[in-house]
Design a protein around this motif. Structure first.
Motif, PDB file in Angstrom:
ATOM      1  N   GLN A 324     -18.442  34.539  20.031  1.00  0.00           N
ATOM      2  CA  GLN A 324     -18.725  33.097  20.001  1.00  0.00           C
ATOM      3  C   GLN A 324     -17.425  32.282  20.067  1.00  0.00           C
ATOM      4  OE1 GLN A 324     -21.843  31.724  20.311  1.00  0.00           O
ATOM      5  NE2 GLN A 324     -20.557  29.931  20.730  1.00  0.00           N
ATOM      6  N   ASP A 325     -16.374  32.772  19.362  1.00  0.00           N
ATOM      7  CA  ASP A 325     -15.079  32.082  19.423  1.00  0.00           C
ATOM      8  C   ASP A 325     -14.572  32.034  20.865  1.00  0.00           C
ATOM      9  OD1 ASP A 325     -14.967  31.778  16.647  1.00  0.00           O
ATOM     10  OD2 ASP A 325     -13.938  33.709  16.366  1.00  0.00           O
ATOM     11  N   ILE A 326     -14.657  33.183  21.527  1.00  0.00           N
ATOM     12  CA  ILE A 326     -14.115  33.257  22.901  1.00  0.00           C
ATOM     13  C   ILE A 326     -14.953  32.374  23.835  1.00  0.00           C
ATOM     14  CG2 ILE A 326     -13.410  34.820  24.788  1.00  0.00           C
ATOM     15  CD1 ILE A 326     -12.008  35.270  22.025  1.00  0.00           C
ATOM     16  N   ARG A 327     -16.243  32.353  23.589  1.00  0.00           N
ATOM     17  CA  ARG A 327     -17.099  31.471  24.402  1.00  0.00           C
ATOM     18  C   ARG A 327     -16.711  30.011  24.170  1.00  0.00           C
ATOM     19  NH1 ARG A 327     -23.308  33.482  24.270  1.00  0.00           N
ATOM     20  NH2 ARG A 327     -23.503  31.416  25.170  1.00  0.00           N
ATOM     21  N   ASN A 328     -16.460  29.676  22.902  1.00  0.00           N
ATOM     22  CA  ASN A 328     -16.042  28.297  22.591  1.00  0.00           C
ATOM     23  C   ASN A 328     -14.734  27.962  23.300  1.00  0.00           C
ATOM     24  OD1 ASN A 328     -18.260  28.008  20.992  1.00  0.00           O
ATOM     25  ND2 ASN A 328     -17.188  28.360  19.051  1.00  0.00           N
ATOM     26  N   PHE A 329     -13.819  28.945  23.298  1.00  0.00           N
ATOM     27  CA  PHE A 329     -12.527  28.746  23.965  1.00  0.00           C
ATOM     28  C   PHE A 329     -12.747  28.463  25.460  1.00  0.00           C
ATOM     29  CE2 PHE A 329      -9.309  30.843  26.653  1.00  0.00           C
ATOM     30  CZ  PHE A 329      -8.221  30.028  26.391  1.00  0.00           C
ATOM     31  N   CYS A 330     -13.530  29.302  26.093  1.00  0.00           N
ATOM     32  CA  CYS A 330     -13.754  29.145  27.549  1.00  0.00           C
ATOM     33  C   CYS A 330     -14.452  27.815  27.837  1.00  0.00           C
ATOM     34  CB  CYS A 330     -14.584  30.300  28.106  1.00  0.00           C
ATOM     35  SG  CYS A 330     -13.691  31.860  28.079  1.00  0.00           S
ATOM     36  N   ASP A 331     -15.402  27.460  26.985  1.00  0.00           N
ATOM     37  CA  ASP A 331     -16.137  26.205  27.210  1.00  0.00           C
ATOM     38  C   ASP A 331     -15.254  24.977  26.980  1.00  0.00           C
ATOM     39  OD1 ASP A 331     -18.452  27.504  27.913  1.00  0.00           O
ATOM     40  OD2 ASP A 331     -19.293  27.505  25.888  1.00  0.00           O
ATOM     41  N   ALA A 332     -14.200  25.150  26.167  1.00  0.00           N
ATOM     42  CA  ALA A 332     -13.338  24.002  25.857  1.00  0.00           C
ATOM     43  C   ALA A 332     -12.287  23.752  26.952  1.00  0.00           C
ATOM     44  CB  ALA A 332     -12.647  24.222  24.508  1.00  0.00           C
ATOM     45  N   LEU A 333     -12.089  24.720  27.828  1.00  0.00           N
ATOM     46  CA  LEU A 333     -11.114  24.526  28.917  1.00  0.00           C
ATOM     47  C   LEU A 333     -11.644  23.470  29.881  1.00  0.00           C
ATOM     48  CD1 LEU A 333     -10.399  28.309  29.558  1.00  0.00           C
ATOM     49  CD2 LEU A 333      -8.652  26.654  28.822  1.00  0.00           C
ATOM     50  N   THR A 334     -10.763  22.657  30.391  1.00  0.00           N
ATOM     51  CA  THR A 334     -11.239  21.642  31.343  1.00  0.00           C
ATOM     52  C   THR A 334     -10.711  21.877  32.753  1.00  0.00           C
ATOM     53  OG1 THR A 334      -9.452  20.149  30.760  1.00  0.00           O
ATOM     54  CG2 THR A 334     -11.529  19.850  29.567  1.00  0.00           C
ATOM     55  N   LEU A 335      -9.446  22.311  32.863  1.00  0.00           N
ATOM     56  CA  LEU A 335      -8.917  22.586  34.215  1.00  0.00           C
ATOM     57  C   LEU A 335      -9.371  23.954  34.707  1.00  0.00           C
ATOM     58  CD1 LEU A 335      -5.264  21.194  33.929  1.00  0.00           C
ATOM     59  CD2 LEU A 335      -7.215  20.182  35.115  1.00  0.00           C
ATOM     60  N   PHE A 336      -9.361  24.945  33.832  1.00  0.00           N
ATOM     61  CA  PHE A 336      -9.858  26.276  34.189  1.00  0.00           C
ATOM     62  C   PHE A 336     -11.389  26.221  34.210  1.00  0.00           C
ATOM     63  CE2 PHE A 336      -5.688  27.418  32.542  1.00  0.00           C
ATOM     64  CZ  PHE A 336      -5.303  28.468  33.371  1.00  0.00           C
ATOM     65  N   LYS A 337     -11.969  26.542  35.328  1.00  0.00           N
ATOM     66  CA  LYS A 337     -13.434  26.536  35.440  1.00  0.00           C
ATOM     67  C   LYS A 337     -13.944  27.960  35.257  1.00  0.00           C
ATOM     68  CE  LYS A 337     -13.203  22.205  36.605  1.00  0.00           C
ATOM     69  NZ  LYS A 337     -13.504  21.188  35.594  1.00  0.00           N
ATOM     70  N   LEU A 338     -15.131  28.064  34.694  1.00  0.00           N
ATOM     71  CA  LEU A 338     -15.726  29.375  34.433  1.00  0.00           C
ATOM     72  C   LEU A 338     -16.354  29.891  35.729  1.00  0.00           C
ATOM     73  CD1 LEU A 338     -16.429  31.365  32.095  1.00  0.00           C
ATOM     74  CD2 LEU A 338     -18.540  30.057  31.776  1.00  0.00           C
ATOM     75  N   GLY A 339     -15.783  30.949  36.281  1.00  0.00           N
ATOM     76  CA  GLY A 339     -16.331  31.447  37.548  1.00  0.00           C
ATOM     77  C   GLY A 339     -15.613  32.702  38.003  1.00  0.00           C
ATOM     78  N   PHE A 340     -16.286  33.471  38.876  1.00  0.00           N
ATOM     79  CA  PHE A 340     -15.687  34.691  39.423  1.00  0.00           C
ATOM     80  C   PHE A 340     -14.796  34.327  40.607  1.00  0.00           C
ATOM     81  CE2 PHE A 340     -19.568  36.367  37.376  1.00  0.00           C
ATOM     82  CZ  PHE A 340     -18.982  37.318  36.560  1.00  0.00           C
ATOM     83  N   SER A 341     -13.933  35.262  40.924  1.00  0.00           N
ATOM     84  CA  SER A 341     -13.026  35.199  42.077  1.00  0.00           C
ATOM     85  C   SER A 341     -11.674  34.612  41.702  1.00  0.00           C
ATOM     86  CB  SER A 341     -13.631  34.420  43.242  1.00  0.00           C
ATOM     87  OG  SER A 341     -13.027  34.860  44.451  1.00  0.00           O
ATOM     88  N   TRP A 342     -10.812  34.492  42.696  1.00  0.00           N
ATOM     89  CA  TRP A 342      -9.442  34.021  42.496  1.00  0.00           C
ATOM     90  C   TRP A 342      -8.817  33.704  43.849  1.00  0.00           C
ATOM     91  CZ3 TRP A 342      -6.193  38.585  43.748  1.00  0.00           C
ATOM     92  CH2 TRP A 342      -6.891  39.797  43.734  1.00  0.00           C
ATOM     93  N   GLY A 343      -7.621  33.108  43.795  1.00  0.00           N
ATOM     94  CA  GLY A 343      -6.898  32.809  45.030  1.00  0.00           C
ATOM     95  C   GLY A 343      -7.181  31.418  45.578  1.00  0.00           C
ATOM     96  N   GLY A 344      -8.056  30.667  44.918  1.00  0.00           N
ATOM     97  CA  GLY A 344      -8.405  29.329  45.405  1.00  0.00           C
ATOM     98  C   GLY A 344      -7.535  28.260  44.772  1.00  0.00           C
ATOM     99  N   PRO A 345      -7.811  26.987  45.062  1.00  0.00           N
ATOM    100  CA  PRO A 345      -6.993  25.900  44.524  1.00  0.00           C
ATOM    101  C   PRO A 345      -7.273  25.610  43.047  1.00  0.00           C
ATOM    102  CG  PRO A 345      -8.770  25.019  45.899  1.00  0.00           C
ATOM    103  CD  PRO A 345      -8.854  26.511  45.997  1.00  0.00           C
ATOM    104  N   VAL A 346      -8.489  25.955  42.601  1.00  0.00           N
ATOM    105  CA  VAL A 346      -8.920  25.624  41.232  1.00  0.00           C
ATOM    106  C   VAL A 346      -8.723  26.841  40.328  1.00  0.00           C
ATOM    107  CG1 VAL A 346     -10.957  25.030  39.851  1.00  0.00           C
ATOM    108  CG2 VAL A 346     -10.603  23.955  42.070  1.00  0.00           C
ATOM    109  N   SER A 347      -8.109  26.631  39.187  1.00  0.00           N
ATOM    110  CA  SER A 347      -7.923  27.740  38.250  1.00  0.00           C
ATOM    111  C   SER A 347      -9.264  28.150  37.655  1.00  0.00           C
ATOM    112  CB  SER A 347      -6.967  27.325  37.133  1.00  0.00           C
ATOM    113  OG  SER A 347      -5.678  27.194  37.678  1.00  0.00           O
TER     114      SER A 347
END
Ligand SMILES: Cc1ncc(COP(=O)(O)O)c(C=O)c1O
Length: 400
Positions: A324-347
């Motif tokens: 739950q802590d880690i989920r809270n951490f991920c949900d609190a990020l604003t620039l890093f979006k929750l999603g698969f993949s990499w190499g794009g413009p968005v973190s």
């Protein structure tokens, strides 16, 4: 003779010029390709890429991108597939038959392992797993046909001893396939690496990542330097009806000129994040090949161009942090979006539980939940601030 409107709608009065020079190559979309005459139809040969015959065989657009990717990676021949995973599957279905043994690293891209497990159940192919941090665990039998390599490996980013693995595979006449998505042909040359100038037999590359760079297009490639292997793959590619859109191909071609700049920028930002993440008390481990504590650091140093380490960095949170802590951490990020993949413009950020992901013991990895950061093109300082804020937010929520 004046033709009817319906016919005029189909046959335009102006013919596209055979040749004008533009910055980007012209785009060909094709299922049907029109033969000039019956000689061209009857004398075509499927191994000749210039004998354009049907969309699945390829068009100047797809062969242009294929040649560019082959060149960047140090290979000679390329085939394109609708996704990185589809390119992986092309290799597996081309070279593996009933009774064959295939070796994969424990940190191989997960869906590759899933595909192989599926082949194991249905077609009697044996899947063997070696440790990405110990080449001695690769013990091929005489049935071994193919070994998958990945440098650095998925999620935990261990960099394997490619030299030892490729040498052993070659000594046993085993095909070597490298998932080259992380290195992208920029961090090292898979067809000529290390002091001994070794070469893998083929690379697979998820062009979805750095070559596309947009986070919006899926594509994959298989590159070889061996014409015989290429023809085997080309045949399987045709039989399976693998084909890709000309528009998508042209979009990736358009992104190639900036690929190295983006890769270097994202590598640099990842190194800045690495330095900061290492100082944070919330993590028991920070995983990145350039981190001296990360498994395989010395192999990365041996083979890769200094500073070229892609834009991925993973952290293992202290075991006292709950899911739950880690989920809270991920949900609190604003620039890093929750999603698969990499190499794009968005973190991007993704959370993993290693317990469900590895077959072998992994004593080199600490206990705790893992979060992977994929660095986009934002300023590194803003990304650090985003993580710092999210950590604070997570801790606040713990107290509530
Ligand atoms: C290492 C690696 N290989 C292959 C793939 C598959 O690429 P695609 O998403 O184009 O199927 C991925 C996707 O995340 C990947 O991370």
């Amino acid at each position: 003779m004046k033709r009817n409107t319906q016919t005029q709608l189909i046959h335009a009065p102006r013919k596209a010029p055979q040749y004008i020079e533009t910055v980007q190559p012209p785009l060909f979309r094709a299922s049907t390709i029109i033969f000039k005459h019956t000689d061209a139809l009857f004398n075509r040969h499927w191994t000749d890429e210039y004998d354009y015959s049907y969309g699945t065989h390829g068009t100047p657009t797809t062969f242009t991108l294929g040649d560019s990717i082959a060149q960047i990676e140090g290979g000679q021949y390329a085939l394109l597939a609708p996704s990185g995973l589809s390119a992986i599957n092309l290799v597996n279905s081309c070279f593996l038959s009933h009774g064959d043994e295939v070796w994969v690293a424990d940190n191989i891209y997960g869906p590759n392992m899933e595909h192989l497990r599926n082949l194991e159940t249905r077609y009697g192919i044996q899947v063997k797993v070696y440790s990405p941090i110990d080449a001695a665990t690769f013990i091929p039998s005489e049935k071994a046909k193919l070994i998958w390599l990945e440098a650095a490996g998925s999620v935990t980013l261990e960099f394997p001893d490619l030299t030892a693995l490729v040498k052993k595979a070659q000594a046993h006449n085993i095909l070597t396939a490298l998932d080259n998505t992380w290195g992208a042909g920029l961090a090292f040359n898979a067809f000529d690496f290390g002091a001994e100038h070794l070469s893998v037999d083929m690379t697979v590359h998820a062009l979805t990542k750095y070559p596309s760079g947009g986070g919006d297009i899926l594509m994959g490639s298989v590159v070889t330097r061996d014409q015989k292997l290429h023809h085997q793959l080309f045949r399987m590619h045709a039989i399976q009806g693998i084909s890709i859109s000309g528009d998508d191909t042209a979009q990736i071609q358009r992104s190639l000129p900036s690929m190295q700049l983006r890769y270097e920028h994202q590598s640099k930002s990842a190194l800045q994040l690495l330095d900061w993440l290492k100082l944070q008390p919330d993590f028991v481990q920070v995983l990145h090949p350039a981190n001296a504590d990360s498994a395989g650091h010395r192999y990365w140093k041996e083979i890769c161009t200094e500073g070229h380490s892609a834009g991925l960095v993973s952290v293992i949170f202290k075991p006292e942090y709950t899911l739950q802590d880690i989920r809270n951490f991920c949900d609190a990020l604003t620039l890093f979006k929750l999603g698969f993949s990499w190499g794009g413009p968005v973190s991007l950020v993704m959370l993993y539980n290693l317990k469900d992901m590895r077959v072998l013991e992994h004593t080199h990895l600490q206990q705790g939940l893992l979060v992977r950061f994929c660095i986009g093109l934002e300023h590194a300082q803003d990304l650090i601030q985003d993580i710092e804020n999210a950590l604070q937010q997570m801790k606040k929520q713990q107290l509530e």
